[in-house]
Design a protein around this motif. Structure first.
Motif, PDB file in Angstrom:
ATOM      1  N   GLN A  48       0.819  -1.212   0.000  1.00 49.32           N
ATOM      2  CA  GLN A  48       0.000   0.000   0.000  1.00 49.32           C
ATOM      3  C   GLN A  48       0.855   1.264   0.000  1.00 49.32           C
ATOM      4  N   VAL A  49       2.058   1.161   0.518  1.00 47.53           N
ATOM      5  CA  VAL A  49       3.002   2.281   0.535  1.00 47.53           C
ATOM      6  C   VAL A  49       4.347   1.769   0.044  1.00 47.53           C
ATOM      7  N   ARG A  50       5.175   2.692  -0.410  1.00 49.50           N
ATOM      8  CA  ARG A  50       6.476   2.334  -0.977  1.00 49.50           C
ATOM      9  C   ARG A  50       7.323   1.527   0.013  1.00 49.50           C
ATOM     10  N   GLU A  51       7.274   1.907   1.292  1.00 47.19           N
ATOM     11  CA  GLU A  51       8.086   1.224   2.294  1.00 47.19           C
ATOM     12  C   GLU A  51       7.735  -0.259   2.401  1.00 47.19           C
ATOM     13  N   SER A  52       6.485  -0.592   2.162  1.00 45.78           N
ATOM     14  CA  SER A  52       6.101  -2.002   2.281  1.00 45.78           C
ATOM     15  C   SER A  52       6.804  -2.866   1.233  1.00 45.78           C
ATOM     16  N   LEU A  53       7.156  -2.280   0.102  1.00 45.04           N
ATOM     17  CA  LEU A  53       7.884  -3.040  -0.918  1.00 45.04           C
ATOM     18  C   LEU A  53       9.278  -3.446  -0.437  1.00 45.04           C
ATOM     19  N   LEU A  54       9.845  -2.667   0.476  1.00 42.80           N
ATOM     20  CA  LEU A  54      11.155  -3.039   1.022  1.00 42.80           C
ATOM     21  C   LEU A  54      11.054  -4.354   1.789  1.00 42.80           C
ATOM     22  N   TYR A  55      10.021  -4.487   2.613  1.00 36.87           N
ATOM     23  CA  TYR A  55       9.842  -5.696   3.400  1.00 36.87           C
ATOM     24  C   TYR A  55       9.420  -6.882   2.526  1.00 36.87           C
ATOM     25  N   ILE A  56       8.608  -6.602   1.521  1.00 36.95           N
ATOM     26  CA  ILE A  56       8.222  -7.661   0.584  1.00 36.95           C
ATOM     27  C   ILE A  56       9.467  -8.162  -0.153  1.00 36.95           C
ATOM     28  N   SER A  57      10.336  -7.234  -0.544  1.00 38.75           N
ATOM     29  CA  SER A  57      11.589  -7.617  -1.196  1.00 38.75           C
ATOM     30  C   SER A  57      12.461  -8.434  -0.257  1.00 38.75           C
ATOM     31  N   LEU A  58      12.497  -8.049   1.008  1.00 38.72           N
ATOM     32  CA  LEU A  58      13.268  -8.798   1.995  1.00 38.72           C
ATOM     33  C   LEU A  58      12.733 -10.224   2.122  1.00 38.72           C
ATOM     34  N   PHE A  59      11.414 -10.360   2.254  1.00 37.49           N
ATOM     35  CA  PHE A  59      10.830 -11.699   2.349  1.00 37.49           C
ATOM     36  C   PHE A  59      11.159 -12.521   1.094  1.00 37.49           C
ATOM     37  N   ALA A  60      10.966 -11.929  -0.086  1.00 35.26           N
ATOM     38  CA  ALA A  60      11.207 -12.650  -1.339  1.00 35.26           C
ATOM     39  C   ALA A  60      12.677 -13.056  -1.465  1.00 35.26           C
ATOM     40  N   SER A  61      13.567 -12.188  -1.036  1.00 37.91           N
ATOM     41  CA  SER A  61      14.991 -12.492  -1.095  1.00 37.91           C
ATOM     42  C   SER A  61      15.351 -13.616  -0.121  1.00 37.91           C
ATOM     43  N   LEU A  62      14.792 -13.574   1.087  1.00 39.70           N
ATOM     44  CA  LEU A  62      15.004 -14.655   2.057  1.00 39.70           C
ATOM     45  C   LEU A  62      14.473 -15.969   1.499  1.00 39.70           C
ATOM     46  N   TYR A  63      13.295 -15.910   0.918  1.00 38.54           N
ATOM     47  CA  TYR A  63      12.672 -17.109   0.342  1.00 38.54           C
ATOM     48  C   TYR A  63      13.548 -17.701  -0.761  1.00 38.54           C
ATOM     49  N   ARG A  64      14.007 -16.864  -1.675  1.00 39.31           N
ATOM     50  CA  ARG A  64      14.859 -17.361  -2.760  1.00 39.31           C
ATOM     51  C   ARG A  64      16.158 -17.949  -2.221  1.00 39.31           C
ATOM     52  N   SER A  65      16.754 -17.291  -1.228  1.00 39.03           N
ATOM     53  CA  SER A  65      18.014 -17.778  -0.657  1.00 39.03           C
ATOM     54  C   SER A  65      17.837 -19.107   0.068  1.00 39.03           C
ATOM     55  N   ALA A  66      16.700 -19.278   0.729  1.00 35.17           N
ATOM     56  CA  ALA A  66      16.453 -20.510   1.484  1.00 35.17           C
ATOM     57  C   ALA A  66      15.994 -21.661   0.596  1.00 35.17           C
ATOM     58  N   SER A  67      15.508 -21.344  -0.585  1.00 35.83           N
ATOM     59  CA  SER A  67      14.928 -22.369  -1.449  1.00 35.83           C
ATOM     60  C   SER A  67      15.996 -23.237  -2.103  1.00 35.83           C
ATOM     61  N   GLN A  68      15.654 -24.504  -2.246  1.00 38.49           N
ATOM     62  CA  GLN A  68      16.531 -25.435  -2.942  1.00 38.49           C
ATOM     63  C   GLN A  68      16.046 -25.725  -4.354  1.00 38.49           C
ATOM     64  N   VAL A  69      15.021 -24.979  -4.785  1.00 34.21           N
ATOM     65  CA  VAL A  69      14.489 -25.128  -6.143  1.00 34.21           C
ATOM     66  C   VAL A  69      14.427 -23.753  -6.792  1.00 34.21           C
ATOM     67  N   ASP A  70      14.121 -23.719  -8.055  1.00 32.81           N
ATOM     68  CA  ASP A  70      13.935 -22.459  -8.763  1.00 32.81           C
ATOM     69  C   ASP A  70      12.544 -21.935  -8.419  1.00 32.81           C
TER      70      ASP A  70
ATOM     71  N   ALA B  69      11.527 -18.426   5.582  1.00 35.87           N
ATOM     72  CA  ALA B  69      11.593 -16.981   5.330  1.00 35.87           C
ATOM     73  C   ALA B  69      10.584 -16.231   6.201  1.00 35.87           C
ATOM     74  N   TRP B  70       9.380 -16.786   6.343  1.00 33.23           N
ATOM     75  CA  TRP B  70       8.355 -16.150   7.178  1.00 33.23           C
ATOM     76  C   TRP B  70       8.789 -16.126   8.640  1.00 33.23           C
ATOM     77  N   ASP B  71       9.270 -17.259   9.138  1.00 31.09           N
ATOM     78  CA  ASP B  71       9.691 -17.324  10.539  1.00 31.09           C
ATOM     79  C   ASP B  71      10.846 -16.365  10.807  1.00 31.09           C
ATOM     80  N   PHE B  72      11.774 -16.266   9.872  1.00 31.76           N
ATOM     81  CA  PHE B  72      12.906 -15.349  10.032  1.00 31.76           C
ATOM     82  C   PHE B  72      12.414 -13.904  10.048  1.00 31.76           C
ATOM     83  N   LEU B  73      11.491 -13.563   9.159  1.00 32.79           N
ATOM     84  CA  LEU B  73      10.930 -12.212   9.121  1.00 32.79           C
ATOM     85  C   LEU B  73      10.225 -11.898  10.437  1.00 32.79           C
ATOM     86  N   CYS B  74       9.483 -12.858  10.965  1.00 30.27           N
ATOM     87  CA  CYS B  74       8.774 -12.655  12.242  1.00 30.27           C
ATOM     88  C   CYS B  74       9.742 -12.495  13.409  1.00 30.27           C
TER      89      CYS B  74
END
Length: 187
Positions: free
Chosen positions: A69-91, A104-109
């Motif tokens: 809803q605000v620009r700042e929220s994209l920073l956290y969404i990017s953080l979650f997505a980056s954590l998810y990609r780094s933790a994933s063992q698949v594409d 990624a969710w637990d780490f963000l929390c």
């Protein structure tokens, strides 16, 4: 129960996975889509058992373009997505990695302990709940969003197609706005 042709161990694995997802309050329809061997009424019963009689949330499912809803929220969404990609063992562009989403969710929390909200009003920290995190992972797989690397700040940023925000690195965009505001104050 609908479990047929599954070993006892596979049945237990499905039950455990349902428990892990429902413990984080993933919407029951997503759990039902993922685990086809447990009926939706059983999934709802598991949810109520975990959450002391609380019924699963109903209503519209979150859409990726409505999450930020605000620009700042994209920073956290990017953080979650980056954590998810780094933790994933698949594409993550071709399949979802459930253990990586959970990690990624637990780490963000753990990093932002007071951000998680089940109901509105949500704050700037998004995803605000595990269902939103799930939608982000789904969107990366279905090409509704993409994770990119920024050459300027050397960080990952998410692009959500059909979003009201331009497809640029939001860290750099916010930094440019801050610099512009500071330059105006100096004059």
């Amino acid at each position: 129960m609908m479990i047929k042709c599954l070993s006892y161990e596979e049945q237990l694995q499905n039950q455990h996975l349902a428990y892990e997802l429902l413990k984080r309050k993933l919407r029951t329809s997503y759990v039902s889509q993922l685990i086809k061997t447990i009926t939706l009424p059983e999934i709802r019963d598991i949810h109520r058992a975990i959450h002391q009689g609380e019924s699963p949330r109903s209503g519209l499912l979150p859409a990726i373009d409505a999450i930020p809803q605000v620009r700042e929220s994209l920073l956290y969404i990017s953080l979650f997505a980056s954590l998810y990609r780094s933790a994933s063992q698949v594409d993550i562009r071709t399949e979802m990695d459930v253990p990586a989403i959970i990690f990624a969710w637990d780490f963000l929390c753990e990093t932002f302990p007071n951000h998680s909200r089940e109901r509105r009003p949500y704050g700037k920290v998004r995803p605000a709940n595990f269902s939103e995190a799930w939608v982000i992972a789904q969107s990366l797989k279905s090409d509704l969003a993409a994770l990119h690397y920024c050459e300027s700040c050397h960080g990952d940023y998410i692009i959500i197609y059909n979003s009201k925000f331009p497809p640029t690195c939001q860290i750099c965009a916010m930094d440019n706005l801050r610099k512009r505001d500071n330059a105006r104050r100096v004059r």
